[in-house]
Enzyme design. Structure first.
Site, PDB file in Angstrom:
ATOM      1  N   ARG A   1      41.904  38.343  43.090  1.00 57.76           N
ATOM      2  CA  ARG A   1      41.512  36.856  43.502  1.00 57.76           C
ATOM      3  C   ARG A   1      41.467  35.991  42.198  1.00 57.76           C
ATOM      4  NH1 ARG A   1      42.496  39.135  47.275  1.00 57.76           N
ATOM      5  NH2 ARG A   1      41.350  39.185  49.202  1.00 57.76           N
TER       6      ARG A   1
ATOM      7  N   GLU B   1      33.990  33.362  46.217  1.00 59.40           N
ATOM      8  CA  GLU B   1      35.329  33.170  46.354  1.00 59.40           C
ATOM      9  C   GLU B   1      36.053  31.830  46.541  1.00 59.40           C
ATOM     10  OE1 GLU B   1      39.294  34.623  48.971  1.00 59.40           O
ATOM     11  OE2 GLU B   1      37.495  35.964  48.886  1.00 59.40           O
TER      12      GLU B   1
ATOM     13  N   SER C   1      36.754  34.205  53.911  1.00 63.39           N
ATOM     14  CA  SER C   1      35.742  34.928  53.291  1.00 63.39           C
ATOM     15  C   SER C   1      35.263  34.382  51.907  1.00 63.39           C
ATOM     16  CB  SER C   1      36.368  36.272  52.705  1.00 63.39           C
ATOM     17  OG  SER C   1      37.071  36.977  53.455  1.00 63.39           O
TER      18      SER C   1
END
Length: 345
Positions: free
Chosen positions: A164, A330, A235
């Site tokens: 990520r 995130e 998410s």
């Protein structure tokens, strides 16, 4: 190019937060971007470059310019018997690209079906799902340097991809405006089926990229809410990676701990940690954790960015207190002060 003052960003972020931008600017060509970065007023303003708004949380109104690239074309640059290289405009909806390339029989990104957002943002975030990340196929990122309007290409290696992460997430890289990416996809079967839920496709008699993509869609739809009906950013937290000693301590305490091995370390699903803390299906005011997937924070209607931040901080504190493990968002929290500063001072 289109410039809209006092713009409501509710439809430009998947959390449906009704923040206001002083100006919302759409560019549909490289020439538009170059023209914009030479405009004296734009250069005097804080700015934020967005895609589909699927990984953003507006915590307040944005006093400055929010910019989106809207061109969504893609083309084949070259191909041989084994692979094809395509160039994709940053404004192309990622899921549409996945399905179009899968239907053409190209392998490489089919596991990433139904991930919301645009292709340019996908390259920034290094999106991933079911054992595949975009960096596996991405070869080049094309950008405009907003400081002077020059063009700059970044290779896969220069993007410094990790879980990520890409170099474009660093604040000092905010002046690079991504307008296209290149992906190298396989024309020969290359299914990635190691993750649970996809293993049942092993041995499928007529396996194609589209078959895999539609299977992924079915899995995601069974677990994740549609942001059009229940606003969310997918998410919310990244899965923490812990040392062997931390994992072994968890194993002694809980008997069974879901995990993925990453070298000599262990990736623990943040969803499992959050569920153990009692947040699955929990609702507080206008926000809560989705009943089928606690990793997803949802806006049940009328939520503010501050409410979502408060819930996320409660979750982080609970996980830290119970497991001694830090989990990190995130999703990017957006404030004017933490955006890109004006190009001219």
């Amino acid at each position: 190019m289109q410039i809209l003052p006092d713009f409501d960003l509710k439809d430009s972020n998947t959390f449906a937060i009704p923040a206001q931008a002083s100006y919302f600017i759409t560019c549909d060509s490289v020439e538009d971007i170059v023209r914009l970065c030479k405009d004296e007023f734009f250069r005097s303003q804080p700015y934020l470059i967005i895609g589909g708004g699927s990984n953003l949380l507006f915590v307040e109104n944005f006093v400055g310019c929010v910019v989106r690239f809207t061109d969504d074309a893609w083309e084949v640059l070259n191909e041989d018997d084994e692979s094809v290289t395509i160039k994709v405009s940053a404004g192309k909806k990622w899921h549409d690209l996945v399905m179009e390339t899968a239907q053409d029989g190209y392998w490489g990104i089919e596991n990433l079906a139904l991930i919301p957002g645009d292709t340019g943002a996908a390259a920034v975030q290094n999106i991933g799902a079911y054992g595949v990340e975009i960096c596996r196929t991405l070869s080049t990122v094309h950008t405009v340097d907003l400081r002077d309007g020059s063009l700059r290409d970044f290779s896969n290696e220069e993007c410094k991809y990790d879980y990520r992460y890409s170099i474009f997430k660093e604040k000092e890289m905010g002046h690079y405006f991504i307008y296209a990416v290149e992906l190298r996809l396989s024309k020969k079967p290359d299914p990635q089926l190691s993750y649970a839920g996809l293993q049942e496709l092993t041995g499928h008699p007529t396996l194609t990229p589209e078959v895999v993509a539609r299977h992924v869609i079915a899995i995601r739809e069974s677990k994740l809410p549609d942001h059009h009906t229940l606003p969310n950013a997918g998410s919310f937290f990244m899965n923490p990676i812990v040392t062997a000693s931390v994992y072994e301590a968890l194993l002694r305490e809980y008997g069974q701990v879901p995990h993925y091995i990453v070298g000599k370390e262990y990736k623990i699903p943040a969803a499992w940690l959050i569920e153990q803390c009692g947040y699955k299906g929990k609702k507080i005011g206008n926000v809560g954790c989705y009943e089928r997937q606690p990793l997803v924070i949802v806006n049940y209607g009328g939520a503010t960015g501050e409410e979502i931040v408060a819930l996320s901080e409660d979750i982080r504190s609970s996980v830290k207190e119970k497991f001694g493990i830090e989990i990190h968002p995130e999703v990017r929290f957006v404030k004017t002060l933490n955006s890109n500063p004006a190009l001219s001072k």
